[in-house]
Scaffold this active site. Structure first.
Site, PDB file in Angstrom:
ATOM      1  N   LYS A 160      46.687  34.422  37.818  1.00 34.10           N
ATOM      2  CA  LYS A 160      46.655  34.518  39.281  1.00 34.10           C
ATOM      3  C   LYS A 160      45.207  34.592  39.791  1.00 34.10           C
ATOM      4  CE  LYS A 160      47.991  34.838  43.513  1.00 34.10           C
ATOM      5  NZ  LYS A 160      48.848  35.892  44.072  1.00 34.10           N
ATOM      6  N   LYS A 228      39.834  40.385  48.462  1.00 36.89           N
ATOM      7  CA  LYS A 228      40.193  41.310  47.374  1.00 36.89           C
ATOM      8  C   LYS A 228      40.464  40.552  46.075  1.00 36.89           C
ATOM      9  CE  LYS A 228      44.298  42.254  46.753  1.00 36.89           C
ATOM     10  NZ  LYS A 228      45.427  41.795  45.884  1.00 36.89           N
TER      11      LYS A 228
END
Length: 286
Positions: A160, A228
């Site tokens: 990811k 983030k």
């Protein structure tokens, strides 16, 4: 992301109990036919499978390991699936804690954005044991289309992180191409069409091209969250000594957009930043 995923689980015939820190979201889910819970402990009571979708690593740790968290409230043997995007090292630690407590755990972050969650077409990258992955497949198939076990614990989060690098980098390049074309007074819509039909074609152009042309940056995936995620990528890359000059550049560009007030915009608002830095104003705030 969690609400449309829960709705798709309902559509697939699963009995779903939802909990969210925002009560209005639980109420919306209950209005769709689901059951609402007032706490984590209530939500996981009697559950065969627990799926979590949370913003960041501290949130996931709090929900799993805090007082009245999942690891103390769910029954041992419960299948735990974390669909959040968090640090791989945190996920590995959580795998170990869950396993030691008698749970089966799978990290299963998703890609496809809010629309993919609504459509049930998410790409799901899973890390964990084959047996756990096989047990989770029926649940994952209700929310995604491309479901792959990519390795052991933490591997899903590592893939990811790479996904988020590729998405941010592609958005930035599409943005630069659009500003370049606009500077040369090219008709952008047909230009984008022909580019997307060739080797340069990509999902960003397909899904976000028109909204970028229109200067519509209502969040499907917020800059704050992508900032983030790129931080996760950079930290993981540094840990392994991976040289990533373009990754560093796009991380700084996303950070700059956030610092200048774009945190709540869609990540495709990188286009506004390129436009402004080029001394142009086609995509100025509107």
């Amino acid at each position: 992301m969690g609400l449309p995923m829960a709705r798709n689980l309902l559509k697939a015939g699963h009995t779903v109990v939802g909990f969210n820190r925002s009560p209005e979201k639980v109420e919306r889910f209950a209005a769709d036919g689901g059951s609402g819970a007032g706490s984590i402990a209530e939500a996981v009571d009697g559950a065969e499978v627990v799926v979590t979708m949370l913003p960041d690593s501290p949130d996931v740790l709090a929900v799993y390991t805090g007082d009245q968290g999942i690891l103390t409230s769910a029954a041992p043997g419960t299948l735990l699936i974390d669909a959040s995007t968090i640090r791989p090292d945190v996920t590995v630690d959580l795998h170990h804690r869950a396993t030691e407590s008698g749970f089966r755990f799978l990290d299963a972050p998703v890609s496809g954005g809010e629309q993919g969650a609504v459509d049930g077409s998410l790409s799901i990258m899973c890390g964990g044991e084959q047996e756990t992955f096989d047990a989770a497949r029926a649940v994952l198939e209700a929310v995604g289309k491309t479901i792959v076990l990519v390795g052991g614990p933490g591997s899903g989060q590592t893939v990811k992180a790479a996904n988020q690098l590729l998405v941010a980098g592609t958005i930035q390049l599409v943005a630069e191409a659009l500003v370049f074309l606009d500077a040369h007074e090219v008709d952008l819509a047909p230009a984008l069409e022909v580019l997307n039909g060739g080797l340069a074609g990509n999902t960003i152009m397909t899904r976000k091209g028109q909204s970028m042309l229109d200067g519509q940056f209502a969040p499907g995936f917020r800059v704050d969250l992508h900032h983030k995620d790129l931080g996760i990528y950079r930290e993981a890359a540094r840990d392994q000594g991976v040289f990533s000059p373009l990754g560093t550049a796009v991380t700084e560009l996303m950070a700059a957009l956030r610092r200048t007030g774009g945190g709540d915009l869609d990540h495709s608002a990188l286009l506004q930043q390129v436009d402004a830095l080029s001394g142009r104003s086609r995509w100025a705030d509107r």
